[in-house]
Write an enzyme that holds these catalytic residues in place. Structure first.
Site, PDB file in Angstrom:
ATOM      1  CE1 TYR A 100       7.431 -22.420 -24.394  1.00 25.76           C
ATOM      2  CE2 TYR A 100       7.559 -20.375 -22.552  1.00 25.76           C
ATOM      3  CZ  TYR A 100       7.793 -21.943 -23.035  1.00 25.76           C
ATOM      4  OH  TYR A 100       9.371 -22.228 -22.765  1.00 25.76           O
TER       5      TYR A 100
ATOM      6  CB  VAL B  45      13.941 -27.332 -17.558  1.00 22.21           C
ATOM      7  CG1 VAL B  45      14.670 -27.243 -18.977  1.00 22.21           C
ATOM      8  CG2 VAL B  45      12.670 -26.924 -17.379  1.00 22.21           C
TER       9      VAL B  45
HETATM   10  N1  GLU Z   1       9.824 -23.089 -18.147  1.00 22.50           N
HETATM   11  C1  GLU Z   1      10.593 -23.107 -18.601  1.00 22.50           C
HETATM   12  C2  GLU Z   1      10.976 -21.779 -19.528  1.00 22.50           C
HETATM   13  O1  GLU Z   1      10.349 -21.663 -20.473  1.00 22.50           O
HETATM   14  C3  GLU Z   1      10.470 -24.130 -19.860  1.00 22.50           C
HETATM   15  C4  GLU Z   1      12.008 -24.908 -20.508  1.00 22.50           C
HETATM   16  C5  GLU Z   1      12.283 -26.087 -21.250  1.00 22.50           C
HETATM   17  O2  GLU Z   1      11.713 -27.297 -20.061  1.00 22.50           O
HETATM   18  O3  GLU Z   1      12.639 -26.049 -21.622  1.00 22.50           O
HETATM   19  O4  GLU Z   1      12.248 -21.282 -19.742  1.00 22.50           O
END
Ligand code: GLU
Length: 315
Positions: A193, A263
């Site tokens: 992930y 994000v």
């Molecule tokens: N790096 C972020 C997380 O895992 C990604 C989430 C996203 O882009 O919404 O919280």
């Protein structure tokens, strides 16, 4: 109707750039900082291949949540719809994108949908491969085909940083392990992930990903179909209802076509049978969506009647 050309897009970007003031650049992602606050770039690829780019379209970001549609694609391909949705739901939710509480609230205790973190971690556990590296390689190879590029890389610095600060995602994963939703190795699912999130893209790549969906799974410059249109439709429907976190309803109403944001400020916008849209605007709102990028998506929808619910003779 206006012509969707470079002059139009340049003007539209200048207009929407103002909305960046309503957002903030995430400071914990290496490579992004306040100097990116007012950046906004876009690439649009029409069905016939005509490509229009403007603004800061050469900026690169990491895929972040936009990767959720690609991992879902592979999981559906690897296991089919029934198995995937035994593990993860397909409903939108009200909670914030990193909510833990919802996992406890419902009887089957599986994540509401694959577009939130818990759902995407569960989906990552369903990607076939001998090792984490092998599974990442499958995603990268798929992205190379979709974007028609020789090189797609993972940003090591972002990956390390997310791994370091990933306590919340770890909590989600271990909770799912405890309830039996996640049945494979938790650390491997998490690692994959984090790696997916850290894959580097620019506006062109995001637009190509969108175009791949808009063309029903046909590879660029060929008629080779590598994913069933049925799986793509499933993902697009989930993007429409959940792709913009807890602002998905607003985007369904005001844009009216499937979008997925991340994000780092990226948005993949799929207009079936018409075009793929890739936007990068790193200033995001509290819900995780690019403020200027979202404004651009809404403007494009209005100016070019991209809303899928539009009925020509009534508008
Ligand atoms: N790096 C972020 C997380 O895992 C990604 C989430 C996203 O882009 O919404 O919280």
């Amino acid at each position: 109707m206006k012509a969707l050309d470079e002059a139009y897009l340049e003007d539209a970007i200048e207009e929407c750039r103002l909305f960046a003031a309503n957002g903030e650049v995430l400071s914990n992602l290496p490579g992004l900082n306040q100097t990116n606050q007012n950046h906004l770039g876009a690439t649009i690829i029409k069905l016939d291949g005509e490509t229009v780019s403007a603004g800061d379209c050469h900026d690169t970001i990491t895929l972040q949540s936009c990767s959720k549609i690609i991992s879902l694609l592979l999981a559906l391909n690897d296991y089919g719809k029934e198995r995937v949705f035994q593990t993860v739901g397909m409903e939108p939710m009200q909670d914030f994108f990193n909510s833990i509480s919802h996992l406890e609230m419902y009887e089957d205790q599986k994540p509401m949908n694959p577009m939130i973190n818990a759902g995407a971690i569960a989906v990552a556990s369903l990607i076939k491969g001998k090792s984490v590296e092998d599974r990442l390689e499958r995603i990268i190879e798929l992205l190379k085909k979709i974007t028609d590029k020789e090189e797609i890389v993972m940003n090591k610095e972002v990956y390390e940083a997310e791994k370091q600060s990933g306590s919340r995602n770890r909590a989600l994963a271990y909770f799912m392990k405890s309830t039996g939703t996640l049945v494979t190795n938790v650390e491997e699912a998490l690692d994959l992930y984090f790696r997916f999130n850290a894959i580097e893209v620019d506006c062109y790549d995001l637009a190509k990903i969108a175009l791949f969906f808009a063309r029903g799974g046909v590879l660029p410059n060929s008629d080779e179909k590598i994913i069933s249109a049925r799986h793509l439709r499933t993902i697009e429907a989930i993007m429409m209802t959940s792709g913009m976190y807890n602002e998905s309803g607003r985007f369904a109403v005001e844009a009216g076509f499937p979008c997925k944001s991340g994000v780092s400020g990226g948005i993949v916008g799929v207009v079936p049978n018409r075009m793929g849209i890739g936007v990068i605007g790193p200033a995001i709102d509290k819900k995780g969506n690019s403020t200027a990028g979202g404004a651009l998506i809404r403007k494009l929808s209005l100016d070019f009647k991209l809303n899928l619910f539009e009925i020509d003779h009534l508008s």
